[in-house]
Design an enzyme around this catalytic site. Structure first.
Site, mmCIF file in Angstrom:
data_model
loop_
_atom_site.group_PDB
_atom_site.id
_atom_site.type_symbol
_atom_site.label_atom_id
_atom_site.label_comp_id
_atom_site.label_asym_id
_atom_site.label_seq_id
_atom_site.Cartn_x
_atom_site.Cartn_y
_atom_site.Cartn_z
ATOM 1 N N LYS A 13 -6.914 3.456 -2.994
ATOM 2 C CA LYS A 13 -7.329 3.398 -1.584
ATOM 3 C C LYS A 13 -7.512 4.821 -1.088
ATOM 4 O O LYS A 13 -6.736 5.712 -1.450
ATOM 5 C CB LYS A 13 -6.232 2.646 -0.814
ATOM 6 C CG LYS A 13 -6.304 2.697 0.696
ATOM 7 C CD LYS A 13 -5.233 1.789 1.329
ATOM 8 C CE LYS A 13 -5.096 2.003 2.819
ATOM 9 N NZ LYS A 13 -4.032 1.179 3.442
ATOM 10 N N LYS B 5 -10.329 0.413 -2.207
ATOM 11 C CA LYS B 5 -10.155 0.128 -0.778
ATOM 12 C C LYS B 5 -10.420 1.383 0.058
ATOM 13 O O LYS B 5 -9.565 2.259 0.147
ATOM 14 C CB LYS B 5 -8.732 -0.396 -0.509
ATOM 15 C CG LYS B 5 -8.428 -0.624 0.981
ATOM 16 C CD LYS B 5 -7.068 -1.270 1.208
ATOM 17 C CE LYS B 5 -6.692 -1.300 2.685
ATOM 18 N NZ LYS B 5 -5.360 -1.867 2.939
ATOM 19 N N ASP C 68 0.871 -1.188 0.000
ATOM 20 C CA ASP C 68 0.000 0.000 0.000
ATOM 21 C C ASP C 68 0.906 1.236 0.000
ATOM 22 O O ASP C 68 1.475 1.599 1.036
ATOM 23 C CB ASP C 68 -0.910 0.008 1.241
ATOM 24 C CG ASP C 68 -1.981 -1.090 1.196
ATOM 25 O OD1 ASP C 68 -1.799 -2.094 0.464
ATOM 26 O OD2 ASP C 68 -3.005 -0.946 1.904
HETATM 27 O O1 G3H Z 1 -5.261 1.123 6.131
HETATM 28 C C1 G3H Z 1 -5.847 1.019 7.165
HETATM 29 C C2 G3H Z 1 -6.050 2.095 8.129
HETATM 30 O O2 G3H Z 1 -4.855 2.605 8.592
HETATM 31 C C3 G3H Z 1 -6.864 1.617 9.282
HETATM 32 O O3 G3H Z 1 -7.461 2.704 9.896
HETATM 33 P P1 G3H Z 1 -8.314 2.515 11.246
HETATM 34 O O4 G3H Z 1 -7.309 2.200 12.312
HETATM 35 O O5 G3H Z 1 -8.985 3.839 11.432
HETATM 36 O O6 G3H Z 1 -9.272 1.400 11.059
#
Ligand code: G3H
Length: 318
Positions: A218, A254, A155
């Site tokens: 994403k 995503k 990513d």
């Molecule tokens: O890519 C994923 C995100 O960093 C997750 O974010 P979150 O901790 O708010 O679910």
């Protein structure tokens, strides 16, 4: 085409002509949030579908081999076995789509999953996550390191400075280099939409990322003030649709950051189904990036099966 190629005039023209109708986007986002899933058992089915699309994530300064190990074990068995058995879903091999960690923790995740005999992919954030403000050389080295340690999905975060100053060809060149550094690993490109200012910039950044070879686009790192929102998602999935209609390439989507409730996960699936169709309801074209969403989904499934909500100790791994 994996060969390094420069941004063509045709691409530049496509990007420069983009305009987004803000009112239409906001209206469509409201409509989607207003939809209701009628029957309870359908909600449970949607929630299980959401589980299979989660990139189960930990991106914290205090990550260690042991919490990464727990994350991996949870990813391989995301919902308590007896709950799945009650729904007759215990033998369907339900897992999350991937685990997602910092580059320094990739080796730990690979080791834990291997020990558990699991072939779940390990995704890693890279390229100076979350701000992307490190030298290009460092960002490329980070991608290579994560791939060498066994990440099969990377990513990357885009360079917001280039996007905000309209340097789309330069942004394309950078992403092409990340694409090459990823080699066979899938590349998900994080736009950090909360820092792009306008919907038009979001659409342009989506297009440039897809042109440069991203497998997914994403929304966010989860570290910006504003992360995944439905209006911004409408802009991105329409860019995906336009790109598909023009080129024949299917790019995944995503949303990530701040997605915490089972109900939200169902709205995200509805958005995908209505905007891009059933083919985008699978992990090869849809992921939910989330660190705490799974806990709420498991809680709601517990309620669906037993008629009551669990005490904290009843779902300890969540
Ligand atoms: O890519 C994923 C995100 O960093 C997750 O974010 P979150 O901790 O708010 O679910």
């Amino acid at each position: 085409c994996l060969a390094y190629c420069r941004f063509s005039m045709e691409n530049l023209e496509w990007v420069s002509k983009v305009r987004v109708n803000t009112q239409a986007v906001l209206k469509r986002a409201q409509q989607i949030q207003g939809h209701k899933v009628a029957k309870k058992q359908w909600q449970a089915a949607w929630m299980l579908k959401a589980v299979t699309c989660i990139d189960l994530t930990t991106l914290a300064g205090d990550d260690t081999p042991s919490n990464v190990h727990r994350l991996c074990m949870k990813a391989t068995q995301p919902i308590r076995h007896d709950l799945l058995k009650s729904m007759d879903m215990h033998d369907k091999g339900i897992t999350t789509a991937a685990v997602c960690v910092y580059p320094s923790r990739v080796a730990d995740a690979v080791k834990s999953l291997k020990a558990a005999n699991s072939s779940l992919p390990v995704a890693s954030v890279a390229t100076g996550f979350p701000a992307g403000q490190t030298p290009l050389k460092t960002r490329l080295a980070e991608v290579q390191m994560a791939v060498e340690d066994g990440a099969t999905e990377i990513d990357i975060v885009i360079n917001r400075t280039l996007a905000l100053t309209g340097q789309w060809a330069a942004l394309y060149d950078e992403i092409r280099q990340f694409r090459e550094a990823c080699a066979d690993a899938h590349m998900k490109t994080i736009l950090a939409v909360g820092e792009l200012g306008t919907f038009t910039n979001v659409y342009k950044a989506s297009l440039v990322s897809m042109m440069a070879g991203s497998d997914f686009i994403k929304t966010s790192t989860g570290k910006e003030t504003v992360n995944a929102t439905y209006p911004v998602a409408i802009v991105m999935v329409r860019a995906i649709r336009d790109y598909f209609l023009r080129t024949g390439y299917k790019v995944g989507f995503k949303p990530a950051g701040g997605i915490r409730t089972a109900q939200e996960s169902v709205v995200w699936l509805t958005l995908m189904k209505e905007e891009l169709g059933d083919e985008w309801l699978n992990p090869h074209l849809f992921r939910l990036g989330a660190s705490s969403l799974l806990a709420d989904i498991e809680r709601q499934i517990y309620h669906y099966v037993t008629g009551r909500y669990p005490a904290f100790h009843e779902l300890p791994m969540a």
